[in-house]
Write an enzyme that holds these catalytic residues in place. Structure first.
Site, mmCIF file in Angstrom:
data_model
loop_
_atom_site.group_PDB
_atom_site.id
_atom_site.type_symbol
_atom_site.label_atom_id
_atom_site.label_comp_id
_atom_site.label_asym_id
_atom_site.label_seq_id
_atom_site.Cartn_x
_atom_site.Cartn_y
_atom_site.Cartn_z
ATOM 1 N N ARG A 39 0.862 -1.189 0.000
ATOM 2 C CA ARG A 39 0.000 0.000 0.000
ATOM 3 C C ARG A 39 0.894 1.234 0.000
ATOM 4 O O ARG A 39 1.690 1.434 0.910
ATOM 5 C CB ARG A 39 -0.943 0.034 1.211
ATOM 6 C CG ARG A 39 -1.785 1.321 1.213
ATOM 7 C CD ARG A 39 -3.038 1.241 2.053
ATOM 8 N NE ARG A 39 -2.790 1.263 3.481
ATOM 9 C CZ ARG A 39 -3.756 1.412 4.404
ATOM 10 N NH1 ARG A 39 -5.025 1.544 4.037
ATOM 11 N NH2 ARG A 39 -3.461 1.404 5.695
ATOM 12 N N ASP B 18 -4.467 2.882 14.033
ATOM 13 C CA ASP B 18 -3.614 3.521 13.042
ATOM 14 C C ASP B 18 -4.154 4.921 12.811
ATOM 15 O O ASP B 18 -5.018 5.389 13.551
ATOM 16 C CB ASP B 18 -3.504 2.679 11.756
ATOM 17 C CG ASP B 18 -4.787 2.669 10.926
ATOM 18 O OD1 ASP B 18 -5.758 3.364 11.283
ATOM 19 O OD2 ASP B 18 -4.802 1.973 9.891
#
Length: 532
Positions: free
Chosen positions: A165, A446
């Site tokens: 990613r 996160d």
């Protein structure tokens, strides 16, 4: 230090040590330069278009499906196809590109590891460069790690499929500049991962696969498609060699899923419900709409009407086009306490059963300890199928813009507000200290989950909402709670950790981004200024 590349210059603010020289070879820098020169001006236009669109929403418009692209939505077409090693993605694990994490994730009982340069990585220069080396070594099968007690971690046979990613369009790589500006972080991540790994990946029957985050429009998807096609042509690879899964984690993107699939159809294999960022984007996009203020973060679950509509529309849209519909993140962390762990696994199981029975082809976990439970859920629903592309949801009533934007009921509680403050401050402190993936109160936090925490409070202040105990949420109340919750955090982490850390800087940043009149788009942007 300045690298010369095909007559145009990228300048690097960091000196090249032995580690940098492994990654930033002359040929790799030349390729990166080609991408930066060709695609940065258009990236800047796309970011300006985001701002213009948001201004319309701020003035009272609501997001909607685009009438000009009706022909794409209403015609018959399918994506180019899915490589054989991506046909079964029933459980995917995500995590940062740190060496031990990469090994543990690839060894977990999962089909795919999404190695993350984005929301779970604080992109200090060392972390970004080391991350590229870690992924190169993983692709080559040579990765190993020895911890301080001498325990050795190595890859097992048949590791999970690797997907990288890259950073979103808005994130810069400040250590590399072109024409006096920081280059796009996503191009840096893409160029280096592709360049160093595509031959080896193809040789072993896989390929250069990517997750694309924070996409807001089909034009952004088309930009990535051009990046991919340019790269394939430059390296004489067949069209469609590079494959991507796009996260639908912004409110504008949910109205353009067909268009995103269409404009990336040569390269796309699926869409993913990035649920935490999506909730954050709902708050941020509709920040001026006082009738759409969300309640406590803990009560915004996938069975809320606006989130259920989003998940079902994504499945229907993807499967109609032959693309995968990936489910969202289970952020829970297994507990060492047996009773507590049973409760965690029961919650995860219920969440994943809902996704599997809705028709998702697979889902995400943040911790290897959840993999077995989630694998069992999807195994049971899938049976001998590799995926659920056959679940077309053809009999669903059409999902309307009103359903996707439906206000969400639930309480705004004092305990919820205080929890938001503690989570956001602890996450910011970890992030600016170089750690983007942090266990806090039993959840793997996160950037996305911290974003929900701080934007919720901003929105409550902005619209003068009251808590369920009658207290008006004001800047003064927030500042008072922040002061009190910092004492709680200090007690929880202990004096030594508190004083060794960057908690006061984190509290200052939290105070600034929560009380200023204009909502800051991403906490990682001011956070990046505090990062090495």
């Amino acid at each position: 230090m300045t690298q010369q590349a095909t007559g145009r210059k990228l300048s690097f603010t960091q000196g090249f040590g032995e580690t940098e020289r492994q990654v930033l070879t002359d040929d790799a820098v030349e390729f990166l330069t080609d991408l930066v020169v060709k695609f940065t001006p258009q990236r800047d236009e796309l970011l300006a278009a985001r701002t213009g669109w948001q201004e319309e929403i701020d003035r009272g418009e609501l997001p909607d499906f685009i009438s000009e692209t009706n022909s794409i939505r209403n015609s018959e077409w399918k994506i180019r196809g899915v490589p054989s090693d991506l046909l079964d993605r029933r459980v995917e694990i995500t995590g940062p590109v740190e060496r031990k994490m990469v090994i543990n994730a690839l060894n977990a009982n999962v089909k795919v590891f999404m190695a993350d340069f984005e929301d779970s990585l604080a992109p200090s220069w060392d972390k970004v460069i080391d991350g590229q080396i870690n992924l190169r070594d993983a692709v080559n099968g040579t990765i190993s790690y020895t911890n301080e007690t001498g325990k050795v971690y190595q890859l097992k046979p048949n590791p999970a499929v690797l997907i990288a990613r890259v950073r979103g369009l808005h994130l810069p790589e400040k250590h590399v500049q072109w024409q006096g500006e920081a280059i796009p972080g996503g191009l840096f991540d893409f160029a280096l991962y592709f360049f160093h790994n595509y031959r080896q990946l193809l040789a072993k029957g896989s390929g250069p696969y990517f997750y694309l985050p924070k996409t807001q429009s089909w034009q952004e998807a088309a930009w990535w498609s051009e990046v991919f096609s340019f790269t394939e042509d430059r390296f004489e690879l067949p069209r469609g060699t590079i494959k991507a899964t796009v996260l639908i984690e912004t409110l504008p993107a949910v109205f353009q899923m067909d268009e995103i699939l269409y404009h990336l159809r040569e390269h796309i294999v699926g869409l993913n419900c990035g649920r935490w960022d999506y909730i954050f984007s709902y708050i941020k996009t509709l920040k001026n709409h006082s009738d759409r203020v969300l309640p406590d973060r803990q009560s915004v679950t996938m069975n809320k009407p606006f989130l259920s509509a989003y998940s079902r529309l994504l499945i229907k849209t993807c499967h109609k086009r032959g693309a995968f519909a990936m489910g969202g993140m289970a952020a829970f962390i297994p507990s060492k306490d047996a009773e507590q762990n049973a409760m965690v696994l029961a919650k995860v199981r219920a969440d994943k059963e809902l996704e599997a029975t809705n028709g998702h082809d697979g889902t995400w976990v943040a911790h290897p300890g959840l993999a077995d439970t989630v694998m069992e859920v999807f195994n049971r629903v899938l049976g001998d199928r590799q995926n659920q592309l056959d679940v077309l949801r053809e009999h669903d009533a059409p999902i309307t813009a009103a359903q996707l934007l439906e206000p969400c009921d639930g309480e705004r509680t004092e305990s919820g507000m205080r929890a938001n403050i503690r989570v956001a401050v602890q996450y910011i402190e970890a992030w600016i200290s170089g750690n983007g993936c942090v266990p806090i109160y039993g959840l793997m936090e996160d950037a996305a989950t911290a974003e929900i925490s701080r934007t919720s409070i901003w929105q409550w202040i902005h619209h003068e909402k009251s808590l369920s105990n009658g207290q008006l949420v004001t800047k003064a109340l927030f500042r008072q709670m922040l002061k009190e919750e910092m004492l709680v955090v200090r007690e929880e982490v202990g004096e030594m950790r508190y004083h060794a850390g960057r908690f006061s800087e984190a509290a200052q940043l939290m105070e600034r981004i929560t009380t200023q009149d204009e909502l800051i788009d991403f906490l990682t942007l001011p956070g990046y200024e505090l990062l090495a």
